[in-house]
Write a protein that holds these residues in place. Structure first.
Motif, PDB file in Angstrom:
ATOM      1  N   LEU A  77      40.184  32.659  71.326  1.00  0.00           N
ATOM      2  CA  LEU A  77      40.721  32.634  69.964  1.00  0.00           C
ATOM      3  C   LEU A  77      40.424  31.303  69.284  1.00  0.00           C
ATOM      4  N   GLN A  78      40.521  30.215  70.040  1.00  0.00           N
ATOM      5  CA  GLN A  78      40.249  28.899  69.463  1.00  0.00           C
ATOM      6  C   GLN A  78      38.770  28.725  69.128  1.00  0.00           C
ATOM      7  N   SER A  79      37.888  29.445  69.835  1.00  0.00           N
ATOM      8  CA  SER A  79      36.452  29.271  69.659  1.00  0.00           C
ATOM      9  C   SER A  79      35.856  30.176  68.588  1.00  0.00           C
ATOM     10  N   LEU A  80      36.621  31.131  68.081  1.00  0.00           N
ATOM     11  CA  LEU A  80      36.096  32.031  67.055  1.00  0.00           C
ATOM     12  C   LEU A  80      35.653  31.254  65.816  1.00  0.00           C
ATOM     13  N   GLY A  81      34.620  31.759  65.163  1.00  0.00           N
ATOM     14  CA  GLY A  81      34.097  31.083  63.980  1.00  0.00           C
ATOM     15  C   GLY A  81      34.880  31.355  62.714  1.00  0.00           C
ATOM     16  N   GLN A  82      35.936  32.162  62.787  1.00  0.00           N
ATOM     17  CA  GLN A  82      36.785  32.453  61.627  1.00  0.00           C
ATOM     18  C   GLN A  82      38.190  31.905  61.862  1.00  0.00           C
ATOM     19  N   ALA A  83      38.890  31.732  60.751  1.00  0.00           N
ATOM     20  CA  ALA A  83      40.291  31.329  60.848  1.00  0.00           C
ATOM     21  C   ALA A  83      41.108  32.538  61.317  1.00  0.00           C
ATOM     22  N   VAL A  84      41.962  32.324  62.291  1.00  0.00           N
ATOM     23  CA  VAL A  84      42.823  33.398  62.812  1.00  0.00           C
ATOM     24  C   VAL A  84      44.266  32.926  62.779  1.00  0.00           C
ATOM     25  N   HIS A  85      45.131  33.744  62.170  1.00  0.00           N
ATOM     26  CA  HIS A  85      46.558  33.481  62.305  1.00  0.00           C
ATOM     27  C   HIS A  85      47.294  34.792  62.513  1.00  0.00           C
ATOM     28  N   VAL A  86      48.424  34.704  63.203  1.00  0.00           N
ATOM     29  CA  VAL A  86      49.234  35.866  63.540  1.00  0.00           C
ATOM     30  C   VAL A  86      50.616  35.678  62.920  1.00  0.00           C
ATOM     31  N   LEU A  87      51.115  36.750  62.297  1.00  0.00           N
ATOM     32  CA  LEU A  87      52.427  36.711  61.640  1.00  0.00           C
ATOM     33  C   LEU A  87      53.401  37.620  62.363  1.00  0.00           C
ATOM     34  N   ASP A  88      54.692  37.271  62.303  1.00  0.00           N
ATOM     35  CA  ASP A  88      55.718  38.200  62.765  1.00  0.00           C
ATOM     36  C   ASP A  88      56.106  39.126  61.618  1.00  0.00           C
ATOM     37  N   LEU A  89      57.091  39.983  61.824  1.00  0.00           N
ATOM     38  CA  LEU A  89      57.460  40.971  60.812  1.00  0.00           C
ATOM     39  C   LEU A  89      58.116  40.350  59.580  1.00  0.00           C
ATOM     40  N   PHE A 137      52.026  46.577  57.640  1.00  0.00           N
ATOM     41  CA  PHE A 137      53.103  46.851  58.583  1.00  0.00           C
ATOM     42  C   PHE A 137      53.392  48.346  58.730  1.00  0.00           C
ATOM     43  N   THR A 138      52.817  49.184  57.867  1.00  0.00           N
ATOM     44  CA  THR A 138      52.942  50.632  58.053  1.00  0.00           C
ATOM     45  C   THR A 138      51.852  51.168  58.984  1.00  0.00           C
ATOM     46  N   GLY A 139      50.957  50.298  59.451  1.00  0.00           N
ATOM     47  CA  GLY A 139      49.934  50.709  60.397  1.00  0.00           C
ATOM     48  C   GLY A 139      48.530  50.725  59.845  1.00  0.00           C
ATOM     49  N   LYS A 140      48.335  50.281  58.603  1.00  0.00           N
ATOM     50  CA  LYS A 140      47.001  50.269  58.002  1.00  0.00           C
ATOM     51  C   LYS A 140      46.304  48.935  58.251  1.00  0.00           C
ATOM     52  N   CYS A 141      44.990  48.945  58.020  1.00  0.00           N
ATOM     53  CA  CYS A 141      44.207  47.707  58.021  1.00  0.00           C
ATOM     54  C   CYS A 141      43.711  47.464  56.604  1.00  0.00           C
ATOM     55  N   TRP A 142      43.527  46.200  56.258  1.00  0.00           N
ATOM     56  CA  TRP A 142      43.011  45.869  54.931  1.00  0.00           C
ATOM     57  C   TRP A 142      41.956  44.789  55.062  1.00  0.00           C
ATOM     58  N   ASP A 168      52.964  47.643  73.268  1.00  0.00           N
ATOM     59  CA  ASP A 168      52.463  48.633  74.222  1.00  0.00           C
ATOM     60  C   ASP A 168      52.877  50.051  73.856  1.00  0.00           C
ATOM     61  N   ASP A 169      54.039  50.194  73.231  1.00  0.00           N
ATOM     62  CA  ASP A 169      54.508  51.536  72.873  1.00  0.00           C
ATOM     63  C   ASP A 169      53.975  52.016  71.524  1.00  0.00           C
ATOM     64  N   GLY A 170      53.103  51.220  70.876  1.00  0.00           N
ATOM     65  CA  GLY A 170      52.509  51.613  69.611  1.00  0.00           C
ATOM     66  C   GLY A 170      53.240  51.123  68.380  1.00  0.00           C
ATOM     67  N   SER A 171      54.397  50.506  68.554  1.00  0.00           N
ATOM     68  CA  SER A 171      55.139  50.020  67.395  1.00  0.00           C
ATOM     69  C   SER A 171      54.512  48.734  66.863  1.00  0.00           C
ATOM     70  N   VAL A 172      54.576  48.559  65.542  1.00  0.00           N
ATOM     71  CA  VAL A 172      54.018  47.367  64.907  1.00  0.00           C
ATOM     72  C   VAL A 172      54.976  46.198  65.112  1.00  0.00           C
ATOM     73  N   ASN A 199      41.855  51.298  55.842  1.00  0.00           N
ATOM     74  CA  ASN A 199      41.601  52.335  56.844  1.00  0.00           C
ATOM     75  C   ASN A 199      42.734  52.274  57.855  1.00  0.00           C
ATOM     76  N   PHE A 200      43.009  53.383  58.495  1.00  0.00           N
ATOM     77  CA  PHE A 200      44.117  53.421  59.422  1.00  0.00           C
ATOM     78  C   PHE A 200      43.716  52.826  60.761  1.00  0.00           C
ATOM     79  N   SER A 201      44.600  52.017  61.309  1.00  0.00           N
ATOM     80  CA  SER A 201      44.327  51.330  62.564  1.00  0.00           C
ATOM     81  C   SER A 201      44.649  52.263  63.720  1.00  0.00           C
TER      82      SER A 201
END
Length: 204
Positions: A77-89, A137-142, A168-172, A199-201
């Motif tokens: 993740l640190q080596s990827l050429g793009q900026a990556v950040h992760v958010l909680d709900l 958060f409804t399960g789509k990608c943008w 693991d159970d599929g919940s976002v 598109n749907f993830s």
């Protein structure tokens, strides 16, 4: 026996030898393939070898599927050429890689725990950001062009890819955002703000 008849017999003998060579070669290939198949089937029927012995700490760090440790995943993740950040709900930043530091000007220690809207978005752009996040958060990608701001206050556009993070159970349980500076991606500089596609993830 005259010369012409002798030549005919020699030609027939040569043709027979060539045919014999072809048949032998074909047989050898068939036997080799059979041997490979037997080896493959035998490998499948043998029990899997026991995993190598290692310390409990190493076992705890293993994620298992590809044999990569947690440390290796962090390095990727640190080596990827793009900026990556992760958010909680709630939209708070949980992870911030090295290229996010370079792109936005905030160190990981400054960004983690902050709300992404307050940190990276001009107040006038917060309503469309909230709408995008709610849809993700409804399960789509943008993916699309979106305006952001640096720590310095400079406002610019990124190409952002927002994907729901599933448990693991599929919940976002969060959102993964990968972004790149559109000033570098010249070929898509003509897009209008907030234009993207959905598109749907797939839930794995």
């Amino acid at each position: 026996m005259d010369v012409e008849e002798l030549q005919k017999k020699l030609r027939a003998l040569e043709a027979g030898q060539a045919e014999l060579k072809r048949e032998v070669s074909k047989l050898m290939r068939t036997e080799a393939t059979g041997a490979l198949c037997q080896q493959f089937v035998g490998a499948l029927s043998r029990p899997a070898p026991p995993p190598p012995r290692s310390s409990s700490r190493t076992n705890h760090q293993r994620l298992g599927r590809a044999g990569l440790s947690v440390r290796h995943h962090k390095l990727i993740l640190q080596s990827l050429g793009q900026a990556v950040h992760v958010l909680d709900l709630q939209g708070n930043i949980l992870y911030w890689n090295r290229n996010a530091e370079h792109l936005y000007g905030y160190s990981a220690s400054e960004a983690i725990g902050q709300n992404v809207a307050r940190l990276l978005v001009d107040p006038r752009d917060i309503p469309p950001l909230r709408a995008l996040i709610e849809d993700i958060f409804t399960g789509k990608c943008w993916r699309g062009k979106f305006p952001v701001k640096k720590k310095s206050g400079e406002r610019f556009f990124v190409l952002a890819d927002g994907t729901p993070l599933h448990d693991d159970d599929g919940s976002v349980i969060g959102l993964i955002c990968v972004s790149a500076d559109l000033r570098v991606l010249k070929e898509i500089i003509g897009f209008s703000p907030f234009v993207g596609h959905w598109n749907f993830s797939p839930k794995n």
